[in-house]
Design a protein around this motif. Structure first.
Motif, PDB file in Angstrom:
ATOM      1  N   GLY A 219       0.897   8.149  -9.268  1.00 37.50           N
ATOM      2  CA  GLY A 219       0.137   7.660 -10.433  1.00 37.50           C
ATOM      3  C   GLY A 219       0.805   6.480 -11.096  1.00 37.50           C
TER       4      GLY A 219
ATOM      5  N   TYR B   2      -0.163   3.081  -9.919  1.00 36.09           N
ATOM      6  CA  TYR B   2      -1.498   2.578 -10.266  1.00 36.09           C
ATOM      7  C   TYR B   2      -1.495   1.938 -11.650  1.00 36.09           C
ATOM      8  CZ  TYR B   2      -6.630   2.636  -9.812  1.00 36.09           C
ATOM      9  OH  TYR B   2      -7.944   2.272  -9.673  1.00 36.09           O
TER      10      TYR B   2
ATOM     11  N   GLU C  27       1.824  -1.883  -8.237  1.00 27.68           N
ATOM     12  CA  GLU C  27       0.414  -2.127  -8.580  1.00 27.68           C
ATOM     13  C   GLU C  27       0.119  -3.619  -8.591  1.00 27.68           C
ATOM     14  OE1 GLU C  27      -3.147  -2.945 -10.846  1.00 27.68           O
ATOM     15  OE2 GLU C  27      -1.131  -3.590 -11.316  1.00 27.68           O
TER      16      GLU C  27
ATOM     17  N   ASP D 170       0.839  -1.203   0.000  1.00 30.74           N
ATOM     18  CA  ASP D 170       0.000   0.000   0.000  1.00 30.74           C
ATOM     19  C   ASP D 170       0.877   1.258   0.000  1.00 30.74           C
ATOM     20  OD1 ASP D 170      -2.807   1.043   0.274  1.00 30.74           O
ATOM     21  OD2 ASP D 170      -1.858   2.028   1.986  1.00 30.74           O
TER      22      ASP D 170
ATOM     23  N   ARG E 196      -0.447  -0.925 -14.348  1.00 33.66           N
ATOM     24  CA  ARG E 196      -0.199  -2.367 -14.252  1.00 33.66           C
ATOM     25  C   ARG E 196       1.239  -2.736 -14.592  1.00 33.66           C
ATOM     26  NH1 ARG E 196      -4.833  -5.242 -17.565  1.00 33.66           N
ATOM     27  NH2 ARG E 196      -3.545  -7.077 -17.169  1.00 33.66           N
TER      28      ARG E 196
ATOM     29  N   ARG F 262      -2.256  -5.931  -5.688  1.00 29.81           N
ATOM     30  CA  ARG F 262      -3.359  -6.870  -5.965  1.00 29.81           C
ATOM     31  C   ARG F 262      -2.996  -8.292  -5.540  1.00 29.81           C
ATOM     32  NH1 ARG F 262      -3.506  -7.706 -11.038  1.00 29.81           N
ATOM     33  NH2 ARG F 262      -2.250  -5.961 -11.756  1.00 29.81           N
TER      34      ARG F 262
ATOM     35  N   VAL G  38       2.580   1.760  -3.480  1.00 30.01           N
ATOM     36  CA  VAL G  38       1.701   2.395  -4.478  1.00 30.01           C
ATOM     37  C   VAL G  38       1.667   3.901  -4.208  1.00 30.01           C
ATOM     38  CG1 VAL G  38      -0.690   2.605  -5.279  1.00 30.01           C
ATOM     39  CG2 VAL G  38       0.290   0.330  -4.852  1.00 30.01           C
ATOM     40  N   GLN G  39       1.541   4.285  -2.953  1.00 31.16           N
ATOM     41  CA  GLN G  39       1.450   5.699  -2.586  1.00 31.16           C
ATOM     42  C   GLN G  39       2.716   6.457  -2.985  1.00 31.16           C
ATOM     43  OE1 GLN G  39      -1.447   6.413  -1.532  1.00 31.16           O
ATOM     44  NE2 GLN G  39      -1.154   8.606  -1.225  1.00 31.16           N
TER      45      GLN G  39
END
Ligand SMILES: Cc1cc2nc3c(=O)[nH]c(=O)nc-3n(C[C@H](O)[C@H](O)[C@H](O)COP(=O)(O)OP(=O)(O)OC[C@H]3O[C@@H](n4cnc5c(N)ncnc54)[C@H](O)[C@@H]3O)c2cc1C
Length: 391
Positions: A342, A345, A352, A334, A347, A356, A337-338
């Motif tokens: 962008g 986010y 990213e 998490d 793939r 998932r 990603v932060q």
């Protein structure tokens, strides 16, 4: 560091270098729904076998690499650094089977699996029996020299790539009525059908279909162990797999810490590297600290396995490792990603994909809540020192 022997480091470095050759294929696999060309996957599998990274959990007496638990963890940690299941070629066959497989089972399934010639799947979970495995409704009834299986299983991982499947069922009739058995079913086999193949958050070559078993007949020689023992093997598998889940989560977190640190060093905002901004520095520091704690714990649990610590204590410690490492990896993903913003986010970005892919680590092989229940129950019934300081 971590008191690893020269042999431990050799195995870890071999796995690390192998994994480095897989990473360049991640995005291709991601965009193709997890699939790489068959020949390429076969090449990866052959290389894993050649390097001694396949069947690390199987004793040499059964043709495996005979690694210690710590060495298995070191290899699986590297597996976790790669997305899209590309490193699953460092496969760990069912090690609990070695001691209980009949000669027939050994020759027909176990040894070919250890050699990488056959692949297995597990069909345990059902629509209304997941966390509560004891609630499963699939039945097996003895008819002469055969068992007849009826029921529907969910999330049967690798079914599409497997040569046989372990089916856990409840005995219908006989001396052990209501208790569990584990039966081996070759694939394809009459009466075994894919109901549907749902799509999941990750994109890997291994599907997780819903599979129905309708009047499926297998000879009694396909029974693993004895009637009533089905649950024992599943518990053994859980204990092993929970530690390996923890290992893969530690590897994933290491990859993310490496990648987000590199990004925070090179991305400059208002003249300063991103990592110098205190809010971002905090995310980096928390991730590295939790990773360090997780790895230290994981290696300690692996060493306890190698030292032959009491089985119940190991069961609890495996739960603690799985719980902590999977939740740690989720937090790290998490933050990654932060930090990537962008880009994180997209793939094509590892953060990213990990974000998932790591989510399921808190669900399969027993959800976090179940691991907490196991740990708390041990505290209550055996006392804290039996779990935390078993000697
Ligand atoms: C991608 C994927 C692959 C899988 N592969 C396989 C496979 O190969 N073979 C196989 O047999 N199974 C497989 N599974 C199934 C997996 O093991 C189960 O999903 C898992 O055990 C949870 O069971 P469930 O999904 O039925 O959730 P449920 O049992 O319905 O639980 C739902 C949620 O309720 C909570 N919960 C449940 N019980 C309790 C409790 N007692 N106290 C507090 N909270 C609770 C937890 O948060 C849990 O996540 C796979 C699942 C996934 C997602």
């Amino acid at each position: 560091m971590y008191g690893l022997t020269a042999e431990d480091r050799r195995i870890r470095d071999t796995a690390h270098d192998f994994v480095e050759t897989l990473i360049p294929y991640e995005v291709e696999a991601e965009l193709a729904g997890g699939m790489l060309p068959k020949e390429l996957t076969a090449e990866h599998q052959a290389r894993a076998i050649e390097l001694g990274l396949h069947a690390t959990n199987i004793p040499t007496s059964a043709g495996g690499a005979g690694c210690s638990a710590l060495q298995q963890v070191l290899v699986q940690e590297q597996t976790g650094r790669v997305t899209n299941g590309l490193a699953w070629v460092m496969h760990t066959p069912p090690q609990w089977w070695v001691d209980v497989a009949s000669q027939y089972q050994r020759e027909r399934w176990l040894l070919p699996t250890v050699r990488g010639e056959k692949h297995e799947a597990y069909a345990i979970t059902e629509e209304f029996a997941g966390s509560d495995v004891s609630a499963l409704q699939t039945t097996a009834r003895r008819e002469g020299d055969e068992y007849v299986i009826d029921g529907t299983k969910w999330h049967v991982t690798s079914f599409n790539l497997s040569d046989y499947v372990f089916v856990q069922a409840r005995l219908d009739g006989g001396d052990y009525a209501g208790e569990h058995v584990l039966l081996v079913v070759d694939l394809p086999w009459p009466g075994v059908e894919v109901v549907r193949t749902p799509h999941y958050s990750h994109h890997i070559a291994d599907e997780h279909p819903i599979v129905s078993f309708t009047g499926v007949r297998v000879p009694v020689s396909h029974l693993v162990g004895a009637e009533g023992e089905g649950m024992t093997f599943t518990q053994d598998w859980f204990r092993f797999e929970r530690v390996m889940v923890a290992a893969r989560c530690v590897g994933a977190a290491q990859r993310l810490v490496d990648e987000m640190t590199a990004f925070a060093q090179t991305r400059v905002i208002d003249g300063r590297p991103l990592g110098e901004y205190q809010l971002v520095a905090g995310m980096l520091a928390d991730s590295a600290t939790e990773l360090f704690a997780a790895r230290t714990m994981l290696y300690e649990v692996a060493r306890s396995i190698d030292a032959g610590v009491d089985r119940k204590a190991l069961h609890g410690q495996a739960s603690m490792a799985k719980l902590y490492c999977s939740e740690m990896a989720g937090r790290v993903a998490d933050r990654a990603v932060q930090i990537f913003g962008g880009r994180g986010y997209m793939r094509e970005n590892v953060a990213e994909r990990m974000f998932r892919e790591l989510r399921v680590e808190r669900i399969w092989e027993g959800a976090s809540e179940l691991q907490r229940i196991i740990v708390a129950r041990q505290l209550m019934t055996r006392g804290p020192s039996a779990l935390l300081n078993p000697g």
